[in-house]
Design a protein around this motif. Structure first.
Motif, PDB file in Angstrom:
ATOM      1  N   LEU A 279       0.845  -1.190   0.000  1.00  0.00           N
ATOM      2  CA  LEU A 279       0.000   0.000   0.000  1.00  0.00           C
ATOM      3  C   LEU A 279       0.880   1.240   0.000  1.00  0.00           C
ATOM      4  CD1 LEU A 279      -2.577  -1.195   2.678  1.00  0.00           C
ATOM      5  CD2 LEU A 279      -3.042  -0.906   0.246  1.00  0.00           C
ATOM      6  N   GLY A 280       0.386   2.300  -0.621  1.00  0.00           N
ATOM      7  CA  GLY A 280       1.131   3.545  -0.684  1.00  0.00           C
ATOM      8  C   GLY A 280       2.111   3.574  -1.840  1.00  0.00           C
TER       9      GLY A 280
ATOM     10  N   VAL B  72      -4.892   4.018   6.947  1.00  0.00           N
ATOM     11  CA  VAL B  72      -6.285   4.343   7.278  1.00  0.00           C
ATOM     12  C   VAL B  72      -7.234   3.354   6.608  1.00  0.00           C
ATOM     13  CG1 VAL B  72      -8.124   6.053   6.932  1.00  0.00           C
ATOM     14  CG2 VAL B  72      -5.866   6.783   7.733  1.00  0.00           C
ATOM     15  N   GLN B  73      -6.962   3.031   5.356  1.00  0.00           N
ATOM     16  CA  GLN B  73      -7.820   2.104   4.607  1.00  0.00           C
ATOM     17  C   GLN B  73      -7.920   0.755   5.315  1.00  0.00           C
ATOM     18  OE1 GLN B  73      -6.793   1.642   0.418  1.00  0.00           O
ATOM     19  NE2 GLN B  73      -7.296  -0.516   0.520  1.00  0.00           N
TER      20      GLN B  73
ATOM     21  N   LEU C 228       5.561   9.234  -1.091  1.00  0.00           N
ATOM     22  CA  LEU C 228       4.327  10.024  -1.058  1.00  0.00           C
ATOM     23  C   LEU C 228       3.630   9.817   0.285  1.00  0.00           C
ATOM     24  CD1 LEU C 228       2.928   9.495  -4.661  1.00  0.00           C
ATOM     25  CD2 LEU C 228       4.360  11.351  -3.789  1.00  0.00           C
ATOM     26  N   THR C 229       3.765  10.803   1.165  1.00  0.00           N
ATOM     27  CA  THR C 229       3.289  10.653   2.544  1.00  0.00           C
ATOM     28  C   THR C 229       1.784  10.429   2.619  1.00  0.00           C
ATOM     29  OG1 THR C 229       5.092  12.043   3.346  1.00  0.00           O
ATOM     30  CG2 THR C 229       3.196  11.765   4.808  1.00  0.00           C
ATOM     31  N   GLU C 230       1.007  11.272   1.952  1.00  0.00           N
ATOM     32  CA  GLU C 230      -0.452  11.180   2.064  1.00  0.00           C
ATOM     33  C   GLU C 230      -0.958   9.834   1.574  1.00  0.00           C
ATOM     34  OE1 GLU C 230      -4.153  12.189   3.288  1.00  0.00           O
ATOM     35  OE2 GLU C 230      -2.278  13.274   3.673  1.00  0.00           O
ATOM     36  N   CYS C 231      -0.390   9.361   0.492  1.00  0.00           N
ATOM     37  CA  CYS C 231      -0.797   8.074  -0.075  1.00  0.00           C
ATOM     38  C   CYS C 231      -0.512   6.933   0.913  1.00  0.00           C
ATOM     39  CB  CYS C 231      -0.054   7.850  -1.381  1.00  0.00           C
ATOM     40  SG  CYS C 231      -0.576   6.399  -2.293  1.00  0.00           S
TER      41      CYS C 231
END
Length: 281
Positions: A13-14, A27-28, A18-21
């Motif tokens: 994941l991510g 969170v997901q 890219l921090t937000e991703c």
């Protein structure tokens, strides 16, 4: 026995850097109910020494890797994201530890290509002691970031009464219209069950549920609880529906979701109510 150089079957994941991703990857998982059994913070050697990935152990020995959107040692989005995910994950598990990860393994994680041997090597690493990640989780609760404010605002469909599903599915497109349609539907259902065809809103619910001679009631609960449940119908319409019906929409999405769930509870209570038998004189 599987070859150790075979690609490990884990979830990635991510996106690298890219921090937000990467935050949203964590969170997901949590938002959809995954149980986090262990968190390994992987801090790389050499050029990546301020960069962090996460290896999360889920139930049934499943593993999810979060790429290096997190960093430390300088101001910026990376350290803010690192603080965010550590504060979030610490609410779900105390089994968190940091490890220095060999650079070749770290780079394969970034390429979504960890092998079975890599996973075994990570599992054999020695945790950093004393733990450094505690520095990013404030001791006082009031100083901790509001991590749950970044969870997606969605209707929990598993909790929705089946008669509201179609309305709930359209909620994202038009919350105000969906809420008003839900109010109309509960009125129509109660009116149909009670034959109180000329009553509407609070008068309808008062006659339907209130008092010892109400058309509908709940079995096996005391009169006080019956009265409380009946009051929910009239109070909800007085407090929310009437205002919404006569004014332009100006509500926030979180308020709209809470109101929709309140109406959903009325549907559930109505379903549990039974028609009172009329005893002939």
């Amino acid at each position: 026995m599987l070859p150790k150089k075979q690609i490990a079957e884990i979830q990635y994941l991510g996106d690298s850097g890219l921090t937000e991703c990467c935050k949203q990857g964590v969170v997901q998982l949590l938002h959809f109910g995954e149980i986090i059994e262990e968190v390994k913070i992987l801090t790389a050697e050499g050029d990546y020494s301020n960069s962090h990935c996460l290896l999360l152990t889920l139930t049934h020995d499943r593993v999810a890797a979060i790429k290096n959107g997190f960093s430390s040692g300088y101001p910026g989005e990376g350290p803010k994201g690192y603080t965010f995910v550590l504060n979030l994950l610490s609410k779900y598990t105390e089994n968190i530890a940091e490890y220095i990860c060999p650079i070749d393994i770290f780079e394969r994680l970034l390429k979504s290509s960890l092998t079975i041997q890599d996973i075994e090597s990570i599992n054999n690493l020695t945790k950093i002691s004393p733990a450094r990640w505690y520095e990013f989780v404030p001791y006082k609760e009031e100083l901790k970031p509001d991590v749950f404010s970044e969870f997606p605002l969605t209707i929990p469909m598993a909790l929705i009464d089946c008669r509201l599903i179609e309305i709930a599915l359209d909620f994202t497109n038009n919350p105000d219209n969906s809420i008003l349609n839900a109010y109309r539907k509960i009125e129509s259902i109660v009116r149909g069950r009670t034959n109180l065809t000329h009553e509407s809103s609070t008068k309808l619910f008062s006659k339907a549920f209130q008092g010892d001679e109400s058309v509908l009631y709940w079995e096996d609960i005391d009169s006080g609880e019956c009265k409380g449940r009946a009051s929910l119908f009239t109070s909800t319409f007085m407090a929310y529906r009437n205002n919404r019906a006569h004014q332009e929409p100006k509500h926030h999405l979180d308020d709209d979701i809470r109101e929709f769930l309140l109406i959903n509870q009325l549907f559930i209570l109505e379903k549990e109510a039974v028609v009172r038998e009329v005893i002939s004189a």
